[in-house]
Every structure is written in structure tokens, then in C-alpha cells.
Write an enzyme that holds these catalytic residues in place. Structure first.
Site, PDB file in Angstrom:
ATOM      1  N   TYR A 288      12.216 -17.450 -15.831  1.00 60.56           N
ATOM      2  CA  TYR A 288      12.436 -16.030 -16.144  1.00 60.56           C
ATOM      3  C   TYR A 288      11.681 -15.646 -17.413  1.00 60.56           C
ATOM      4  O   TYR A 288      10.882 -14.709 -17.420  1.00 60.56           O
ATOM      5  CB  TYR A 288      13.928 -15.777 -16.310  1.00 60.56           C
ATOM      6  CG  TYR A 288      14.283 -14.314 -16.531  1.00 60.56           C
ATOM      7  CD1 TYR A 288      14.007 -13.364 -15.554  1.00 60.56           C
ATOM      8  CD2 TYR A 288      14.907 -13.904 -17.712  1.00 60.56           C
ATOM      9  CE1 TYR A 288      14.340 -12.029 -15.752  1.00 60.56           C
ATOM     10  CE2 TYR A 288      15.247 -12.575 -17.904  1.00 60.56           C
ATOM     11  CZ  TYR A 288      14.969 -11.628 -16.926  1.00 60.56           C
ATOM     12  OH  TYR A 288      15.294 -10.310 -17.128  1.00 60.56           O
TER      13      TYR A 288
ATOM     14  N   TYR B 135       0.856  -1.187   0.000  1.00 55.50           N
ATOM     15  CA  TYR B 135       0.000   0.000   0.000  1.00 55.50           C
ATOM     16  C   TYR B 135       0.893   1.238   0.000  1.00 55.50           C
ATOM     17  O   TYR B 135       1.797   1.367   0.827  1.00 55.50           O
ATOM     18  CB  TYR B 135      -0.912   0.007   1.232  1.00 55.50           C
ATOM     19  CG  TYR B 135      -1.706   1.275   1.309  1.00 55.50           C
ATOM     20  CD1 TYR B 135      -2.780   1.506   0.450  1.00 55.50           C
ATOM     21  CD2 TYR B 135      -1.349   2.284   2.209  1.00 55.50           C
ATOM     22  CE1 TYR B 135      -3.488   2.690   0.490  1.00 55.50           C
ATOM     23  CE2 TYR B 135      -2.066   3.475   2.252  1.00 55.50           C
ATOM     24  CZ  TYR B 135      -3.130   3.669   1.387  1.00 55.50           C
ATOM     25  OH  TYR B 135      -3.818   4.854   1.419  1.00 55.50           O
TER      26      TYR B 135
ATOM     27  N   LYS C 176       8.300 -13.177 -17.600  1.00 52.31           N
ATOM     28  CA  LYS C 176       8.345 -11.877 -18.286  1.00 52.31           C
ATOM     29  C   LYS C 176       7.335 -11.836 -19.426  1.00 52.31           C
ATOM     30  O   LYS C 176       6.742 -10.793 -19.702  1.00 52.31           O
ATOM     31  CB  LYS C 176       9.758 -11.602 -18.821  1.00 52.31           C
ATOM     32  CG  LYS C 176      10.759 -11.270 -17.742  1.00 52.31           C
ATOM     33  CD  LYS C 176      10.493  -9.909 -17.107  1.00 52.31           C
ATOM     34  CE  LYS C 176      11.632  -9.483 -16.189  1.00 52.31           C
ATOM     35  NZ  LYS C 176      11.397  -8.181 -15.564  1.00 52.31           N
TER      36      LYS C 176
END
Ligand code: UDP
Length: 309
Positions: free
Chosen positions: A145, A62, A149
Site C-alpha cells: 500500500y 476508454y 501510493k
């Protein structure tokens, strides 16, 4: 502007924090310091326009007040480390991106994703254009990875289409320079540290595989220019000058004036054979092209590692 950057204590993130502060912006840097390091942002901690939050962005965060941008640069990005932490890597690409998109949507901020040339996998076309869909082994060791992505990109465009979020996606090719961790495991930092300390230069495979290396200052300029224009589709950012890994090894040996020997070992699984960005889009849209040639960038990076290792 007020800018949130995840991975801000990492190699590229720390350069970006510095540049954004110099350009007069307010920067909130979030990093869990797994591969990033507070050393990279030490002097920024005294800047009143800079705030550091040690936090893992794969948990929800937050942030108080307004934001103009959310830049998601947090990720383990070196094969050596993502092979060791595949789940954390997936979490920063999937959950981290989702959390960043949620923050951007809530704040009506723009979103910038640090994507990667790895979305092209072991490419079957050369050089790689943005329209190429890639050749990725989803179940291979690099899948954690590459696929996180690729999913991060898909998430960004889902938010663009469904929530009208303003997004940028930079596909970053091999980048090097100061603030790389000496133990990062990537080829440039490995060879320089090995060369400087007289250790064997570790070439994986026969050294004929290629990469195209971009100096970090050039990359940062490309990122800033992409933030400044209203273009939402992916853009390759990298230096198109391509070198074999053997050529890189010999250049590092020369520049470090080293007597290190070259030691060959097996090529890691799914290691891409070649990689070179097609940067026509960046030239046309951003009026950007890398300026620093490999030899000059390596000299700067060698000076950095002389002081820090
Ligand atoms: N590499 C190497 N020796 C090293 C580290 C990497 O020969 O000590 C090779 C690696 O196998 C790959 C290339 O250098 O072919 C670039 O590797 P890096 O980890 O820097 O990044 P990649 O482009 O593979 O993500």
C-alpha cells in the site's frame, strides 16, 4: 464539470460522488466493487447526471467525450484487506494511477490523487508535515500500500513535469463515517460493530499507539476546496486531534452503551506507533479545518451501523 472518479462506490468515493452531484456536476463513477459496494451509491443510480461503470481501473479504460477532472480514489485502503490482496493493491496504485493519468492527459483534464498518510510510514517526526519524506519498510507487509501510493505520487509529478498535467495530491489521514463497510477491518468500524453486537473489542498491541480521526464530511470539504485552488504540491487532509487506540475503545464503549470486554492481541507488523497530520498548509491554502469532534462523528457513525448491521 464532467468528472471521472475511480473508487466512487467506496467509502470516501461515494461521499464525494454525492457531493459533486449536489454541486451540479456530471459524475462518471468507476469501481470494481472489491471493497466498494453498489449499496453506497444505490440512490445515485437514478440520477441522470450519474453514470456507474463496474470496472477495474488497473486495466485500461476508454471514456467517450470530454472530461474536466479525473479523481483517482480507487484502492484497497484497509490494512486487513491490503494484507490479503497485496498484488491488487499494488496494481490499483501503480497501473490504476498510470491509466488515470493517461486518461487525464488525453482529455486535457486535471488529475486528483487520493494519497495517504501511509506515505510517511512509521513516522520519525511528529506531527507529520508534507515535507517529511517518510519512514517506510518497502519489503514489509504494508509496503504494497505505502509504496504503491508513493509511486502514484511520483507518477503524478512525472506527468506534471513532463506533460504539464495539472495535478492535486491529498494525503488523507484516518477517516471514518457512514458507508464504511462493517467488515472493513479498520479500527473505528471494528470497534463500533463489536460494541453494538456485544462482541469483544479487539485492541491490537497495548492500545497506546495513536491515530487522528477525521469525520468524512470534513474530509470531503477539504477535497472540494483543494480542487478549487491552483496548488499542485501534496496537502495533508485530516483531523489533528490525536487519540490512543485505548481512548478510542473506551469512547466507543461509552457511546454504544456496550458491555463488550476489551481483548488484547499482538500488534500487526510495521503498525505505525503514532500519527497526526500537521494541517498548517491546508489551513493556509484551503482555509479549511475539520469541524466535527470525534464524539459527534462517532455518534453519526454508530447510527449508521445500527441501521446497517
Ligand atoms: N486496530 C486495533 N483493533 C482493530 C483494528 C485496528 O487495535 O480491530 C489498531 C491498529 O493496530 C492500528 C490502529 O488501530 O494501530 C489503526 O488501524 P487501522 O486499521 O484503522 O488503520 P491504520 O491507521 O493502521 O492504517
Amino acid at each position: 464539470m464532467k468528472i471521472l472518479i475511480t473508487g466512487g462506490a467506496g467509502f470516501i468515493g461515494s461521499h464525494l460522488c454525492r457531493r459533486l452531484l449536489n454541486d451540479g456536476h456530471n459524475v462518471i463513477c468507476v469501481d470494481n466493487c472489491i471493497t466498494g459496494s453498489k449499496n453506497n451509491i444505490e440512490e445515485l443510480l437514478y440520477n441522470t447526471n450519474f453514470k456507474f461503470i463496474e470496472f477495474d481501473i488497473s486495466e485500461s479504460l476508454y471514456i467517450k467525450g470530454e472530461l474536466d477532472w479525473v479523481l483517482h480514489f480507487a484502492s484497497i485502503a484497509s490494512p486487513k484487506h491490503y494484507l490479503g490482496y497485496p498484488i491488487k493493491t499494488l496494481k490499483s496504485g501503480l497501473l490504476g494511477t498510470h491509466n488515470c493519468l493517461g486518461i487525464a492527459k488525453h482529455k486535457k483534464a486535471k488529475f486528483f490523487l487520493a494519497s495517504t498518510s501511509e506515505v510517511y510510514g512509521d513516522p520519525l517526526i511528529h506531527p507529520q508535515i508534507e515535507e517529511y519524506w517518510g519512514n517506510v519498510n518497502s519489503v514489509g507487509v504494508r509496503g504494497c500500500y505505502d509504496e504503491s501510493k508513493r509511486a502514484a505520487e511520483a507518477l503524478a509529478y512525472a506527468y506534471m513535469r513532463q506533460h504539464d498535467l495539472n495535478v492535486r495530491v491529498a494525503r488523507i489521514f484516518n477517516t471514518y463515517g457512514p458507508n464504511m463497510h462493517p467488515d472493513d477491518g479498520r479500527v473505528v468500524s471494528n470497534f463500533i460493530v463489536q460494541g453494538l453486537h456485544g462482541k469483544d473489542i479487539t485492541i491490537f498491541g497495548d492500545g497506546s499507539q495513536s491515530r487522528s480521526f477525521c469525520y468524512v464530511d470534513d474530509l470531503i470539504e477539504g477535497i472540494i476546496r483543494l480542487m478549487d485552488i491552483d496548488y499542485q504540491m501534496p496537502i495533508n487532509l485530516g483531523n489533528p486531534s490525536e487519540f490512543s487506540i485505548s481512548e478510542l475503545a473506551n469512547l466507543v464503549l461509552k457511546l454504544t452503551n456496550s458491555k463488550s470486554k476489551i481483548k488484547y492481541s499482538d500488534l500487526p507488523e510495521d503498525d505505525p506507533r503514532q500519527r497526526q497530520p500537521d494541517i498548517k498548509k491546508a489551513i493556509q491554502m484551503l482555509h479549511w479545518e475539520p469541524k466535527v469532534i470525534l464524539e459527534d462523528g462517532l455518534k453519526e457513525t454508530i447510527e449508521y451501523f445500527k441501521l446497517t448491521t
